[in-house]
Design an enzyme around this catalytic site. Structure first.
Site, PDB file in Angstrom:
ATOM      1  N   ASP A  73      33.842  33.483 -43.690  1.00 52.31           N
ATOM      2  CA  ASP A  73      33.494  34.989 -43.428  1.00 52.31           C
ATOM      3  C   ASP A  73      34.456  35.818 -44.361  1.00 52.31           C
ATOM      4  OD1 ASP A  73      32.567  37.346 -42.659  1.00 52.31           O
ATOM      5  OD2 ASP A  73      32.888  36.908 -40.643  1.00 52.31           O
ATOM      6  N   TRP A  74      34.238  36.979 -44.697  1.00 53.01           N
ATOM      7  CA  TRP A  74      34.880  37.644 -45.826  1.00 53.01           C
ATOM      8  C   TRP A  74      36.393  38.043 -45.459  1.00 53.01           C
ATOM      9  CZ3 TRP A  74      30.893  35.723 -47.325  1.00 53.01           C
ATOM     10  CH2 TRP A  74      30.100  35.793 -48.701  1.00 53.01           C
TER      11      TRP A  74
END
Length: 814
Positions: free
Chosen positions: A237-238
């Protein structure tokens, strides 16, 4: 159907190209490939014929690399809506459309679907996930992944694993018992890997049992890749990747976004210093090259899909999914469908300004939306529809949209214009290299949102600002704010999801344009993992006395044959970034419904929310229709259902009930930890175990005809159910099969969904469905043995219309 070859399909030619390309890369190129070159893409490597791989958020649309309404996307109904249709083939068709949208936007990988579970009704992002039930989640997710990948576009099934709430999601350590982890939270991922072969998985921010998911070798290496045989890419995930060595050895392939990531130069240095074996890097690069080959951007490798599927009509499919997802939970005195020729009072701010999707990274910008007012105006005879606002659910300012004409002007430090871009709304969000032509982060100093507002109402208008940093707000030539807004919480996403701050109140006249300007001084620290220019010009029209609005709505209802009240949540209630604190409808909407119901016994309430809300007035109204976040064609679909052109097709994918009665509610960690103390009992199994009766049970939903369940036979693990349409209209029924275990040494849910099937039949016609009950329905995870155990013994198989309907039962021994 398009061919979707994978190495497990025996596509040795593609693997040979991947291996040849890998051998030609040096360490620096390999390490660079594993880190994003910007917000959404990986670097191209021309020396091996590798194009730049582009990713984009979903799951209801494909935003592309630009977060702006100037680059529109088809907006489908929310994932809760898709699950409410209980139709994996419909989910597959949604996936085909999204693949088509991805190809149109130059996107190779869709960051979707979300298959986390509705563990607690307070989860703020539940609209983006499917269900409280792992089996239903897995089946719908499988259809979705198959559709996207049959279109030649990759998926990343997320968020692996136990990202079931938003509170402290970057740091929380979720303590999940092994049995619950296997039987509930891992189960949808396992099913999708087995049945759809996804090309990617996204690991979550949170930790599970002490280890952050981007470094969780056991769950990624041993379980996902080892037991399940997943051969795709694992992307963070970012900003979730935190440690170079721990991430690569934990099984993380891609650290996003870039260029400031824990991979790249840092990874190459770790190899040279002997802290990471180059073979570990090679394994990750091999998986990335395999993904590139599958999507067709690695020279010499035939893509997994050589011919795209037939085109999909996005508007038509969005409308079909919406009406198939609507759940009619109450319909007294046959209030629906509407009687032909009758007058209708349509009430509610959400009927005029539709809430079609949830907040956060799932946001896309459709070219148009059909509100309930639009849909019913088009469907009903002229002169039979009257509209009243009633009560506005919004308690905060929203992005400047209605009546605004804006553009963004970029200037350097000397005040010279270096670029412009249209701004269809007051929201600016430029991520990474997504800047107007001619603009770079080095030269950009200020962004001015400038244009006009033509008000639709006279009175005091409120203007505000969402964002962090220095702002100057001017309306009609007067500067109302010139100062700096500072973050109120240590959350890197607060600039995206925080509330706007009111900064001006200006008296305006309907129809008379006024000049508006919001200038932001851009200051981006050098140590940011990603460069984002993000701020919002916010606005709200004149506020009216809610008592007066409710009285006007009640009067309109009294004068009509039927009153239709649309109630809704807001972005501050359901969004990525935070959980809910209650399940109440915002504002005075409950008061509105009660006033309208008192004025007109034929009151229909349309509930426009992505996940459960409390309905304290449900016994006071004639009908309740749940429409989720219905996507861009929601108003047209609503007209289809209310008028009877189509019946509501949905069944609840999640239990609806009062928060005070909900057995599992906790989403707030204590000292960084959140125990999943309820074990395997969430959703309907927790309600049954607690002996509590919800407002509407899992699987519930009414149509416009009646059904009789006539017979159930079970042969081995194959169930056959015969039903008959006993009503006067053709209809569609979702037959649900639940497994109930007998006495045993292991406590298990009293009932568990084990299969379902939908049938259509005309009045008086019968239909039969055949459902194979999966072996897993008779298994439990044995924590001592660290393995699945098939539990022999007696079971009841129940066929019915919901978890609470025990219409037909057959006893079996396995």
């Amino acid at each position: 159907m398009a061919r979707t070859g994978t190495p497990r399909d025996g596509d040795e030619a593609r693997e040979a190209v991947v291996e040849a390309a890998l051998r030609r890369l040096d360490l620096d190129a390999k390490a660079r490939l594993l880190a994003g070159q910007d917000m959404w893409s990986l670097p191209a490597l021309p020396e091996i014929g590798l194009g730049s791989l582009v990713m984009s958020d979903g799951p209801i649309g494909v935003r592309g690399v630009r977060w702006t309404a100037d680059d529109p996307s088809v907006a489908l109904p929310s994932p809760t809506a898709l699950a409410a249709a209980w139709d994996p083939e419909l989910a597959r068709r949604a996936g085909l459309l999204l693949a088509q949208e991805a190809r149109r936007k130059g996107v190779h990988v869709l960051l979707a679907p979300t298959v986390n579970l509705h563990r607690s009704p307070l989860g703020g992002r539940h609209f983006e996930a499917y269900s409280e039930d792992p089996y239903l989640t897995g089946v719908i997710g499988t259809g979705y992944v198959r559709g996207v990948q049959e279109g030649g576009v990759g998926t990343t099934v997320k968020h692996f694993v136990a990202n079931d709430a938003e509170t402290d999601r970057f740091t929380v350590n979720n303590l999940v018992p092994a049995r619950a982890l296997r039987e509930l939270y891992l189960a949808p991922f396992e099913a999708i890997v087995a049945d759809a072969r996804p090309w990617g998985v996204m690991t979550a921010y949170n930790s599970v049992n002490g280890t952050t998911m981007t470094e969780h070798h056991h769950l990624v290496g041993d379980v996902l890749r080892g037991e399940w045989g997943f051969d795709g890419v694992n992307v963070s995930d970012w900003t979730a990747a935190r440690d170079t060595v721990a991430a690569i050895e934990g099984g993380l392939d891609l650290a996003m976004p870039g260029p400031r990531a824990v991979y790249g130069d840092a990874l190459a240095r770790a190899v040279r210093e002997g802290r990471v074996a180059e073979a570990v890097v090679d394994a990750a690069v091999r998986r990335v090259l395999r993904l590139a080959a599958r999507v067709g951007i690695l020279a010499g490798a035939e893509p997994a899909v050589t011919e795209p599927p037939a085109p999909v009509d996005g508007e038509a499919l969005a409308r079909e999914i919406a009406r198939r997802s609507f759940v009619l939970v109450r319909n007294e005195r046959a209030a629906l469908p509407l009687r032909p020729g009758g007058t209708v009072a349509l009430i509610g701010a959400a009927a005029r300004d539709a809430r079609v999707l949830g907040g956060g990274s799932a946001t896309v910008f459709p070219a148009h939306t059909v509100s309930p007012l639009d849909g019913l105006t088009a469907a009903l005879p002229e002169g039979t529809l009257r509209y009243a606002v009633g009560a506005d659910p919004a308690t905060e300012l929203g992005a400047a949209e209605q009546g605004f004409r804006l553009r963004a002007v970029c200037r350097d430090r000397d005040g010279r214009v270096i670029g412009t871009r249209s701004a269809p709304s007051g929201h600016v969000q430029w991520m990474g290299s997504d800047l107007p032509d001619g603009v770079t982060h080095d030269t950009l100093h200020t962004v001015e949102l400038t244009g006009t507002l033509t008000p639709r109402e006279s009175g005091p208008h409120t203007f505000g600002v969402k964002g962090i940093g220095a702002f100057t707000l001017t309306v009609g030539g007067t500067t109302y704010y010139d100062g700096e807004q500072r973050p109120r919480k240590d959350d890197p996403f607060i600039t995206f999801f925080g509330a706007p701050q009111p900064r001006a109140e200006v008296e305006l006249t309907a129809g008379q344009p006024v000049e508006v300007s919001l200038t932001h001084v851009v200051r981006l620290p050098d140590d940011l993992p990603m460069k984002v220019v993000s701020f919002t010009l916010a606005h709200a029209g004149p506020r009216h006395d809610p008592d007066d609005l409710i009285a006007e709505a009640a009067e309109a209802a009294r004068a009509a044959d039927t009153a239709v009240v649309v109630v809704a949540t807001t972005e501050r209630v359901e969004s990525e970034g935070y959980d809910r604190t209650d399940l109440r409808l915002p504002g005075r909407q409950d008061d509105l419904v009660r006033a309208v119901a008192a004025a007109n016994p034929h009151t229909v309430v349309v509930v426009n929310s992505g996940s459960p809300v409390e309905l304290p007035w449900c016994e006071e109204v004639a009908a309740v229709l749940l429409t989720w976040f219905p996507g861009q064609e929601g108003g047209a679909a609503l007209a289809d259902v209310l008028t009877g052109a189509h019946e509501p097709g949905g069944r609840l994918p999640t239990t609806w009930g009062a928060l005070a009665d909900a057995p599992v509610t906790r989403v707030v960690p204590t000292e960084g930890e959140l125990p999943y103390a309820e074990g395997v009992f969430i959703g309907y199994s927790a309600w049954e175990r607690a002996g509590r009766v919800p407002s509407y049970p899992f699987g519930h939903g009414l149509g416009y005809t009646d059904w009789a369940y006539e017979s159930l036979t079970v042969d081995g693990r194959t169930a056959r159910v015969r039903i008959r349409n006993t009503g006067t209209r053709p209809g569609r029924e979702t037959v649900q099969l639940y497994v109930s275990p007998g006495e045993g040494d292991v406590e298990r849910p009293a009932r568990r969904l084990a299969g379902f099937a939908s049938v259509e039949a005309g009045p008086g016609e019968s239909a039969e469905v055949t459902v194979d009950l999966p072996r897993r329905a008779f298994e439990v995870w044995d924590e001592a043995a660290d393995a699945w155990t098939f539990v022999k013994g007696s079971y009841d198989i129940t066929a019915g219309r919901s978890i609470a309907d025990h219409g037909l039962t057959a006893a079996i021994n396995v």
